[in-house]
Scaffold this motif. Structure first.
Motif, PDB file in Angstrom:
ATOM      1  N   TYR A 214       0.834  -1.208   0.000  1.00 41.56           N
ATOM      2  CA  TYR A 214       0.000   0.000   0.000  1.00 41.56           C
ATOM      3  C   TYR A 214       0.867   1.257   0.000  1.00 41.56           C
ATOM      4  O   TYR A 214       0.610   2.212  -0.753  1.00 41.56           O
ATOM      5  CB  TYR A 214      -0.903  -0.020   1.234  1.00 41.56           C
ATOM      6  CG  TYR A 214      -1.908   1.102   1.306  1.00 41.56           C
ATOM      7  CD1 TYR A 214      -3.081   1.054   0.563  1.00 41.56           C
ATOM      8  CD2 TYR A 214      -1.683   2.206   2.133  1.00 41.56           C
ATOM      9  CE1 TYR A 214      -4.017   2.078   0.637  1.00 41.56           C
ATOM     10  CE2 TYR A 214      -2.606   3.230   2.209  1.00 41.56           C
ATOM     11  CZ  TYR A 214      -3.777   3.164   1.463  1.00 41.56           C
ATOM     12  OH  TYR A 214      -4.692   4.186   1.527  1.00 41.56           O
ATOM     13  N   ASN A 217       2.975   1.693  -3.198  1.00 39.77           N
ATOM     14  CA  ASN A 217       2.069   2.131  -4.250  1.00 39.77           C
ATOM     15  C   ASN A 217       1.982   3.668  -4.254  1.00 39.77           C
ATOM     16  O   ASN A 217       1.917   4.298  -5.319  1.00 39.77           O
ATOM     17  CB  ASN A 217       0.684   1.529  -4.026  1.00 39.77           C
ATOM     18  CG  ASN A 217      -0.324   1.942  -5.075  1.00 39.77           C
ATOM     19  OD1 ASN A 217      -0.197   1.583  -6.242  1.00 39.77           O
ATOM     20  ND2 ASN A 217      -1.335   2.699  -4.685  1.00 39.77           N
ATOM     21  N   HIS A 218       2.004   4.264  -3.054  1.00 41.78           N
ATOM     22  CA  HIS A 218       1.982   5.723  -2.930  1.00 41.78           C
ATOM     23  C   HIS A 218       3.244   6.339  -3.531  1.00 41.78           C
ATOM     24  O   HIS A 218       3.209   7.411  -4.140  1.00 41.78           O
ATOM     25  CB  HIS A 218       1.847   6.115  -1.462  1.00 41.78           C
ATOM     26  CG  HIS A 218       2.096   7.569  -1.189  1.00 41.78           C
ATOM     27  ND1 HIS A 218       1.192   8.556  -1.515  1.00 41.78           N
ATOM     28  CD2 HIS A 218       3.165   8.203  -0.625  1.00 41.78           C
ATOM     29  CE1 HIS A 218       1.678   9.736  -1.164  1.00 41.78           C
ATOM     30  NE2 HIS A 218       2.879   9.552  -0.621  1.00 41.78           N
ATOM     31  N   ARG A 221       3.358   4.633  -7.784  1.00 42.87           N
ATOM     32  CA  ARG A 221       2.253   4.529  -8.750  1.00 42.87           C
ATOM     33  C   ARG A 221       1.274   5.688  -8.644  1.00 42.87           C
ATOM     34  O   ARG A 221       1.073   6.418  -9.614  1.00 42.87           O
ATOM     35  CB  ARG A 221       1.510   3.193  -8.566  1.00 42.87           C
ATOM     36  CG  ARG A 221       0.608   2.845  -9.754  1.00 42.87           C
ATOM     37  CD  ARG A 221       0.138   1.393  -9.649  1.00 42.87           C
ATOM     38  NE  ARG A 221      -0.806   1.187  -8.577  1.00 42.87           N
ATOM     39  CZ  ARG A 221      -2.130   1.320  -8.719  1.00 42.87           C
ATOM     40  NH1 ARG A 221      -2.643   1.656  -9.890  1.00 42.87           N
ATOM     41  NH2 ARG A 221      -2.944   1.090  -7.701  1.00 42.87           N
ATOM     42  N   ILE A 222       0.660   5.892  -7.488  1.00 40.88           N
ATOM     43  CA  ILE A 222      -0.330   6.957  -7.318  1.00 40.88           C
ATOM     44  C   ILE A 222       0.100   7.814  -6.129  1.00 40.88           C
ATOM     45  O   ILE A 222      -0.244   7.516  -4.985  1.00 40.88           O
ATOM     46  CB  ILE A 222      -1.747   6.392  -7.085  1.00 40.88           C
ATOM     47  CG1 ILE A 222      -2.123   5.415  -8.189  1.00 40.88           C
ATOM     48  CG2 ILE A 222      -2.774   7.530  -7.017  1.00 40.88           C
ATOM     49  CD1 ILE A 222      -3.463   4.746  -7.983  1.00 40.88           C
ATOM     50  N   LYS A 225      -2.506   9.974  -3.648  1.00 41.54           N
ATOM     51  CA  LYS A 225      -3.456   9.254  -2.798  1.00 41.54           C
ATOM     52  C   LYS A 225      -2.681   8.290  -1.913  1.00 41.54           C
ATOM     53  O   LYS A 225      -1.486   8.093  -2.083  1.00 41.54           O
ATOM     54  CB  LYS A 225      -4.487   8.504  -3.649  1.00 41.54           C
ATOM     55  CG  LYS A 225      -5.457   9.412  -4.385  1.00 41.54           C
ATOM     56  CD  LYS A 225      -6.575   8.630  -5.050  1.00 41.54           C
ATOM     57  CE  LYS A 225      -7.579   9.580  -5.703  1.00 41.54           C
ATOM     58  NZ  LYS A 225      -8.687   8.829  -6.359  1.00 41.54           N
ATOM     59  N   GLY A 226      -3.387   7.677  -0.949  1.00 35.20           N
ATOM     60  CA  GLY A 226      -2.728   6.718  -0.057  1.00 35.20           C
ATOM     61  C   GLY A 226      -1.780   7.389   0.921  1.00 35.20           C
ATOM     62  O   GLY A 226      -0.613   7.018   1.009  1.00 35.20           O
ATOM     63  N   ASP A 235      -7.600   7.450   4.814  1.00 37.28           N
ATOM     64  CA  ASP A 235      -7.774   7.483   3.358  1.00 37.28           C
ATOM     65  C   ASP A 235      -9.192   7.046   2.984  1.00 37.28           C
ATOM     66  O   ASP A 235      -9.801   7.614   2.074  1.00 37.28           O
ATOM     67  CB  ASP A 235      -6.749   6.566   2.672  1.00 37.28           C
ATOM     68  CG  ASP A 235      -5.356   7.171   2.633  1.00 37.28           C
ATOM     69  OD1 ASP A 235      -5.226   8.300   2.146  1.00 37.28           O
ATOM     70  OD2 ASP A 235      -4.415   6.510   3.098  1.00 37.28           O
ATOM     71  N   THR A 240      -9.375   9.348  -0.155  1.00 33.43           N
ATOM     72  CA  THR A 240      -8.087   9.347  -0.852  1.00 33.43           C
ATOM     73  C   THR A 240      -7.509   7.932  -0.971  1.00 33.43           C
ATOM     74  O   THR A 240      -6.306   7.760  -1.113  1.00 33.43           O
ATOM     75  CB  THR A 240      -7.075  10.256  -0.130  1.00 33.43           C
ATOM     76  OG1 THR A 240      -6.995   9.880   1.255  1.00 33.43           O
ATOM     77  CG2 THR A 240      -7.483  11.715  -0.245  1.00 33.43           C
ATOM     78  N   PRO A 242      -6.491   4.888  -2.909  1.00 36.79           N
ATOM     79  CA  PRO A 242      -6.195   4.654  -4.331  1.00 36.79           C
ATOM     80  C   PRO A 242      -6.941   3.449  -4.873  1.00 36.79           C
ATOM     81  O   PRO A 242      -7.187   2.476  -4.154  1.00 36.79           O
ATOM     82  CB  PRO A 242      -4.685   4.410  -4.337  1.00 36.79           C
ATOM     83  CG  PRO A 242      -4.365   3.933  -2.963  1.00 36.79           C
ATOM     84  CD  PRO A 242      -5.324   4.625  -2.045  1.00 36.79           C
ATOM     85  N   GLN A 243      -7.310   3.524  -6.137  1.00 31.62           N
ATOM     86  CA  GLN A 243      -7.964   2.400  -6.788  1.00 31.62           C
ATOM     87  C   GLN A 243      -6.955   1.302  -7.095  1.00 31.62           C
ATOM     88  O   GLN A 243      -5.769   1.561  -7.259  1.00 31.62           O
ATOM     89  CB  GLN A 243      -8.636   2.843  -8.082  1.00 31.62           C
ATOM     90  CG  GLN A 243      -9.881   3.681  -7.893  1.00 31.62           C
ATOM     91  CD  GLN A 243     -10.551   3.977  -9.224  1.00 31.62           C
ATOM     92  OE1 GLN A 243      -9.887   4.246 -10.220  1.00 31.62           O
ATOM     93  NE2 GLN A 243     -11.872   3.927  -9.248  1.00 31.62           N
ATOM     94  N   GLU A 248      -8.696   0.475 -12.216  1.00 29.04           N
ATOM     95  CA  GLU A 248      -8.257   1.500 -13.162  1.00 29.04           C
ATOM     96  C   GLU A 248      -8.416   1.024 -14.598  1.00 29.04           C
ATOM     97  O   GLU A 248      -8.789   1.783 -15.493  1.00 29.04           O
ATOM     98  CB  GLU A 248      -6.777   1.860 -12.900  1.00 29.04           C
ATOM     99  CG  GLU A 248      -6.585   2.723 -11.668  1.00 29.04           C
ATOM    100  CD  GLU A 248      -5.156   3.172 -11.535  1.00 29.04           C
ATOM    101  OE1 GLU A 248      -4.260   2.520 -12.129  1.00 29.04           O
ATOM    102  OE2 GLU A 248      -4.915   4.171 -10.841  1.00 29.04           O
TER     103      GLU A 248
END
Length: 251
Positions: A214, A217-218, A221-222, A225-226, A235, A240, A242-243, A248
């Protein structure tokens, strides 16, 4: 005036370069370099020598991955215990103390999310705005695996503890304040140690493994968010979260 085509030289000290990026700073700082070797911050050896000295010592002893995380519990857990003992001496029972400490940890989780989302990810474009953001959090996003600059410096934490203590004094009684503050400080210790582990540990069980996924990923990737580190609770509350990659693709 900032040159729009300014390029950061990664082989030179970075702190006083990044401000020249102007509006391009946001894109640059969120393109991570996944290297365990951290950059040099300052040209002056006066500012840089302490961290370089630590690196040399622990490389020789093969404890490089342990140079940072243990400083946090070593310094702050005794303070946590002292704060809790103050409330005990003022007559509170152990169940009451436990409730205060848990409440302090809960408050910290909200503060953790708020600071990360609104301060650490503030949008900057001025020279000094970019420079300060890089020192506070940008360096971590640019070099997320740099273990020497991952946890918060104890001196800076001590400064921030003062308004936090005074804020708690305003909303609680003198006997509750120490334990509530101690719980918040314990939440911070748990956060910083967890944050270090998520970057440098190799979790085997499902919960920490998912938490590591998780958080990374912040970073990779995204990045907008996260913002939760120790959990995704806030979150979910504030939208916030993330998908997933599958969600996606189906959009």
């Amino acid at each position: 005036m900032v040159a729009q085509d300014f390029t950061v030289d990664l082989n030179k000290p970075l702190v006083f370069q990044v401000g020249h990026l102007g509006e391009a700073y946001q894109e640059w700082v969120h393109q991570p370099i996944a290297s365990k070797e951290g950059p040099r911050f300052f040209e002056s050896d006066f500012w840089e020598v302490e961290s370089l000295y630590v690196i040399r010592i622990f490389k020789r002893q093969k404890f490089l991955t342990c140079t940072v995380w243990w400083v946090i519990p070593l310094i702050w857990l005794p303070v946590v215990c002292w704060c809790i003992s103050m409330s005990i001496r003022m007559g509170h029972t152990l169940p009451q103390i436990a409730l205060m400490v848990v409440s302090g940890i809960f408050v910290w989780t909200l503060l953790e999310y708020t600071l990360h989302r609104f301060l650490f990810h503030i949008k900057t474009k001025s020279y000094w705005g970019n420079t300060m953001h890089y020192l506070i959090h940008g360096c971590h996003h640019k070099h997320p695996m740099d273990g020497l600059r991952l946890v918060f410096p104890p001196a800076a934490t001590a400064v921030l503890c003062v308004p936090f203590w005074n804020l708690i004094k305003l909303v609680s009684t003198p006997s509750i304040t120490p334990a509530l503050f101690g719980g918040g400080l314990l939440g911070y210790v748990m956060y910083d140690v967890t944050h270090y582990y998520l970057h440098h540990g190799q979790p085997k069980s499902e919960v920490p493994r998912n938490l590591k996924k998780y958080h990374l990923n912040h970073h990779f990737r995204i990045q907008n968010k996260g913002f939760g580190i120790t959990s995704s609770l806030w979150d979910k509350v504030f939208g916030t979260l993330p998908q997933s990659k599958a969600a996606e693709k189906n959009r």
